[in-house]
Design a protein around this motif. Structure first.
Motif, short mmCIF file in Angstrom:
data_model
loop_
_atom_site.label_atom_id
_atom_site.label_comp_id
_atom_site.label_asym_id
_atom_site.label_seq_id
_atom_site.Cartn_x
_atom_site.Cartn_y
_atom_site.Cartn_z
N VAL A 148 -66.90 -18.68 54.12
CA VAL A 148 -67.76 -18.60 52.93
C VAL A 148 -66.92 -18.34 51.68
O VAL A 148 -67.13 -18.97 50.63
CB VAL A 148 -68.83 -17.50 53.12
CG1 VAL A 148 -69.51 -17.17 51.81
CG2 VAL A 148 -69.86 -17.95 54.15
N ARG B 183 -66.84 -20.93 48.50
CA ARG B 183 -67.28 -20.47 47.17
C ARG B 183 -66.18 -20.70 46.14
O ARG B 183 -66.43 -21.15 45.03
CB ARG B 183 -67.65 -18.99 47.22
CG ARG B 183 -68.98 -18.71 47.93
CD ARG B 183 -69.20 -17.21 48.08
NE ARG B 183 -70.48 -16.92 48.70
CZ ARG B 183 -70.85 -15.72 49.15
NH1 ARG B 183 -70.00 -14.70 49.05
NH2 ARG B 183 -72.03 -15.53 49.70
N LEU C 15 -71.46 -24.72 52.80
CA LEU C 15 -71.55 -23.35 52.30
C LEU C 15 -72.96 -22.79 52.45
O LEU C 15 -73.15 -21.64 52.87
CB LEU C 15 -71.10 -23.30 50.84
CG LEU C 15 -71.22 -21.94 50.13
CD1 LEU C 15 -70.43 -20.88 50.87
CD2 LEU C 15 -70.75 -22.06 48.68
N GLU D 218 -73.84 -19.47 54.51
CA GLU D 218 -74.46 -18.33 53.83
C GLU D 218 -75.79 -17.98 54.46
O GLU D 218 -76.12 -16.80 54.64
CB GLU D 218 -74.64 -18.63 52.34
CG GLU D 218 -73.35 -18.61 51.55
CD GLU D 218 -73.57 -18.90 50.08
OE1 GLU D 218 -72.79 -18.43 49.26
OE2 GLU D 218 -74.55 -19.63 49.75
N THR E 172 -75.50 -15.82 57.56
CA THR E 172 -75.15 -14.40 57.44
C THR E 172 -76.25 -13.61 56.75
O THR E 172 -76.52 -12.47 57.10
CB THR E 172 -73.83 -14.24 56.67
OG1 THR E 172 -73.92 -14.96 55.43
CG2 THR E 172 -72.68 -14.81 57.48
N ALA F 218 -80.07 -16.14 51.59
CA ALA F 218 -79.08 -16.92 50.84
C ALA F 218 -78.97 -18.31 51.44
O ALA F 218 -79.48 -18.60 52.51
CB ALA F 218 -77.73 -16.21 50.88
N GLY F 219 -78.31 -19.17 50.75
CA GLY F 219 -77.97 -20.48 51.28
C GLY F 219 -78.95 -21.58 50.94
O GLY F 219 -78.55 -22.72 50.69
#
Length: 923
Positions: A400, A404, A423, A427, A430, A434-435
């Motif tokens: 990640v 980024r 990405l 994300e 985890t 997010a993502g």
């Protein structure tokens, strides 16, 4: 004056030379040492010693500020003395040096002199020439000239020393070394008191490298931080923990004394130290890296490193041979106050250099993470490649970070979209919240249909895992309408839709109904991948036997399939093979899927393959391997605790339960939130696992609730076969524990009916065991006996142990403990070999309940064999037949067979050919 440590030899030399000087035979004594080794302190001791011996002392201290004044150092010695009047002469007058020499001689005529000049390397050139010339004339004067000079290997070669042009007979040179470890340790103890631990003392010595200057500064700081002299366990690692900052100031002064060339190389090494070590460059290569980044002379850097190691400031890492600072605190002090812009510039230069040298992508990317945007495509390429390596190594966090950072570099639109897809998937894995924005942006940027499908599937997966299956379907449906006339891509979208439907019962029924209708009405448009999905559905719905399912799966695997659809076919085939107890086939299919397709670690197909691989490992009863594969419940890094339940978490809970680690299992299960969990197949798996945990923790009521809820949810999804989660058997056992056989029997009967449809030894043996326990009596004994026979013949040890336990307990309850004990001992031995701690404990308790005497002997391995078993097994391993063994040992052939059967069980083998290795495995 503070006592000098390990300088007695120098003081003895000075005393001896002073004695000679007082007799009129003077000489130059040059005290040479690295910065901070105590040159000035020794010179001060020398002047005190000379004064005590009746010598007149003249002093001068040189500095960089005074190096521009002609004869400045000599004037400090003589210009301030009474009786010297040079008149109009200036230091530049040609007669001025001679007048100074005459004055020195006049002083020496009156009284023996000790002339002390500190830091002569900083003196002005004319003073250095005057002192060198004076040294040539001292042999007939009562003058001892004691001079200190910095002697240290620097990146920038120093000017010639004072004694460079002097005959060795005119000068005595004494080199000052750093303090020994013992002397430095005594210095620390004297300052820190009796409360200082050995680690504390060793840390102080290493941090200061035995350098008296640095050590005194460090101890001054520590006295301020720990004024009470309390015992300390370890030295701080950060200069921020030290006040008032004398140590950092002393290190900074040491660097300034070494010159800008050495200072920048030292600070660059401190900044790059961890990166160079982590990347595994060999010890010699670091010199080239330092020279390339700083612009230093590459011929000087290795010598500087060697010199710093000798001074104790650096040491070589034992694993890699790389030079690194002797202590983290010393490294911190070297970097203290170095501006962040310069540190970033070092990493950028290191990244460019290592990229040109062809270093690994992650070696270069590690520097790019610490540097501002380079503005070049190569930087993006390196960071993306590094992310791929980190992802393949299960280091999601590193991947990640690389991706980024890659977004800061210029790249083409399609490349940026692919990076955003990867990405966003990582994300989301985890942190579930997010993502998704990144995945949506990636889908917007994609222009090629194939890439659009990949981005849409990634976004759909994230949405479905978050409980938004309908939104996921909308994404795929919208894309399906915009795809060109490409049947393979359209089928890929359809296959992804089917897999994602597992996260919503309503959608699952709808999708499979539509797929089954298409297969009936237009079979030509339904390819092998979709047909395999139908086999999967029918297997879970209790409509197929394992033999029928595998026959169809093998035919589909042999049929041609479009490359975009092949991963879906492999995923589905592997799952069906695992259910059918074709575990080797399942492993091969998973490996083929992982090796043949570059799948993102968070991509739908990759996750499905990993789930099946874990299912297969668990089916073999390899609990330790399950935990090792899942990070021993650090747990999977891509599914953080606190998120919704997953199949991998369920397996971790089960493995912990079977390993006897109930507290760890409760901790893991308690960290999984079910409050907002959506109705997915993974929730059902987790409910089943938590139910087994509760049952093992003597909570049959709570366990029954979990099993029944799992069953309710599965039935609503048309998943009724026990190949997925045998919740009915588990619920029936809870009813039996609660004394409710009437409630247990219907569940056990239905389990048996469905198991007979699938008809594999695993599901049949489990169903027979539960039905036998629920039925009880002579019929129950018969059923559990069949369960043992079925599972033993299939060598399914993970299921055999519970069957042996159930049958043995029934025999004990029926008044036949003698027949029960061999079965219970076999259960304990098999459980021990599998690492099933809980089941072994249960078997040992059942043995005690049967009246068996307590045994401390091992239950498995060659050490568990009786003498007779060992003799029979040894002869069999040597190639003897049963008849030959019987004749040799005077035994009946039936007895030989019994001993071999018992030996096979204890050794954990199933074939005669395995005997030699099994007997020799433990010496």
């Amino acid at each position: 004056m503070t006592a000098l440590r390990e300088r007695q030899d120098a003081l003895d030399l000075l005393s001896s030379e002073a004695g000679l000087a007082r007799t009129g035979s003077g000489r130059l004594v040059l005290l040479r040492g690295a910065t901070g080794t105590g040159r000035s302190a020794l010179l001060e001791a020398a002047t005190a010693q000379g004064a005590e011996q009746g010598m007149r002392v003249l002093r001068a201290r040189c500095s960089a500020a005074g190096s521009g004044t002609a004869l400045g150092a000599v004037q400090q010695l003589l210009d301030q003395q009474p009786g010297f009047g040079p008149g109009d002469e200036t230091p530049h007058h040609p007669d001025y040096p001679a007048r100074l020499w005459s004055l020195l001689r006049s002083y020496a005529a009156d009284s023996p002199l000790l002339v002390a000049v500190d830091d002569v390397h900083l003196a002005d050139p004319s003073s250095r020439r005057w002192l060198a010339e004076a040294a040539r004339r001292l042999d007939r004067l009562a003058v001892l000239l004691v001079v200190t000079e910095r002697g240290q290997y620097d990146i920038t070669p120093p000017a010639p020393g004072l004694a460079h042009a002097l005959s060795p007979s005119l000068v005595r040179v004494h080199a000052l070394a750093p303090l020994s470890h013992a002397a430095a340790a005594d210095m620390v103890r004297d300052c820190s008191g009796a409360g200082a631990t050995q680690d504390w003392v060793d840390g102080c010595v290493r941090a200061a490298a035995g350098n008296p200057l640095l050590l005194r500064a460090l101890l001054d700081d520590l006295r301020a931080v720990f004024p009470d002299g309390a015992a300390r366990a370890a030295l701080p690692d950060s200069c921020a923990d030290l006040y008032p900052g004398a140590f950092a100031a002393a290190v900074s002064w040491w660097l300034d004394s070494a010159g800008p060339g050495t200072a920048v190389v030292a600070r660059t090494l401190a900044e790059l130290e961890d990166k160079a070590l982590d990347d595994g460059d060999d010890g010699d290569d670091i010199g080239g890296l330092l020279a390339g980044v700083t612009g230093a002379d590459p011929a000087r850097v290795p010598g500087w490193v060697t010199a710093m190691i000798r001074l104790g400031l650096l040491r070589r890492d034992p694993a890699h041979g790389q030079p690194r600072f002797a202590h983290a605190l010393l490294r911190e002090a070297v970097l203290d106050s170095w501006p962040s812009a310069q540190r970033q510039a070092v990493h950028r230069a290191a990244a460019e250099l290592r990229h040109r040298r062809g270093n690994r992508a992650e070696a270069v990317a590690g520097h790019l993470l610490q540097a501002p945007a380079v503005g070049a495509e190569w930087a993006a390429d390196v960071l993306v490649d590094a992310a791929g390596g980190a992802s393949r190594a299960d280091r999601t966090g590193d991947a990640v970070d690389y991706l980024r950072r890659a977004l800061d570099e210029p790249m083409a639109r399609d490349r940026r979209a692919n990076v955003l897809t990867e990405l966003g998937s990582l994300e989301f894995g985890t942190v579930r919240s997010a993502g998704i924005p990144r995945l949506a942006e990636a889908l917007r940027l994609q222009e090629l249909p194939r890439d659009q499908v990949k981005a849409a599937v990634a976004l759909g997966t994230a949405l479905a895992l978050r409980g938004q299956a309908h939104a996921a379907f909308a994404v795929l449906h919208d894309l399906d309408g915009r795809l060109p006339d490409d049947p393979a891509l359209a089928r890929s979208v359809q296959a992804a839709s089917v897999l994602l439907a597992d996260h919503d019962p309503e959608l699952r029924q709808e999708v499979y109904t539509r797929l089954r209708r298409a297969a009936e009405q237009s079979p030509s448009v339904v390819g092998p991948a979709e047909q395999a999905l139908l086999v999967r559905y029918e297997a879970t719905a209790g409509l197929l036997s394992a033999e029928q399912a595998m026959r169809r799966i093998r035919a589909l695997l042999a049929a041609p399939e479009e490359p975009p659809l092949l991963p879906y076919l492999l995923i589905t085939a592997a799952a069906v093979a695992q259910w059918a107890d074709e575990l080797d086939d399942a492993d091969r299919l998973v490996q083929r899927g992982l090796a043949g397709h570059r799948l993102s670690r968070q991509y739908l197909m990759y996750q499905a393959l990993v789930n099946t691989r874990t299912d297969t490992t668990a089916a073999r009863g390899r609990h330790a391997q399950v935990l090792a594969d899942l990070g021993d419940c650090g747990l999977p890094a891509d599914r953080a605790a606190g998120t919704g339940p997953s199949n991998l978490q369920a397996h971790a809970v089960l493995a912990l339960v079977e390993s006897g680690r109930l507290a760890d299992a409760h901790r893991l299960a308690g960290g999984v939130s079910l409050r907002d969990a959506h109705d997915s197949w993974e929730l059902n798996r987790f409910l089943y696992a938590r139910g087994l945990l509760r049952a093992a923790s003597d909570d049959p009521v709570g366990a029954l609730d979990d099993f029944l809820e799992c069953g309710r949810r599965q039935t609503a999804r048309d998943v009724v076969s026990p190949v997925v989660t045998p919740w009915r058997s588990a619920a029936a056992e809870c009813h039996l524990t609660l004394g409710r056989p009437a409630a247990a029997l219907p569940l056990a009967q239905e389990e048996y009916r469905l198991a007979a449809v699938w008809n594999t030894p695993r599901v049949m043996g489990r169903a027979l065991r539960t039905l036998g326990a629920a039925t009880g009596g002579r019929r129950g004994l018969e059923l559990t006996g069949r369960a043992v026979q079925t599972l033993r013949e299939a060598a399914l040890d993970a299921e055999l142990v519970p069957a042996l336990l159930s049958h043995g307990r029934q025999l004990t309850a029926a008044g036949q403990p003698g027949q029960a004990r061999p079965l219970l001992r076999e259960a304990a031995a098999t459980a021990e070999r599998l690492g099933a701690v809980r089941l072994r404990a249960t078997a040992e308790q059942a043995l005690r309940d049967s009246g068996a005497r307590h045994r401390n002997a091992r239950l498995t391995g060659s050490g568990a064999l009786t003498g007779s078993e060992c003799r029979v097994a040894g002869l069999a391993a040597d190639g003897r037949t049963n008849a030959e063994i019987a004749d040799l040992l005077h035994l009946a052939r039936r007895t030989v067979e019994t001993h071999l059967t018992s030996a096979y069980r204890k050794l954990g083998i199933h074939r005669r050919t395995d005997l030699p290795a099994a007997l020799n495995s433990e010496g």
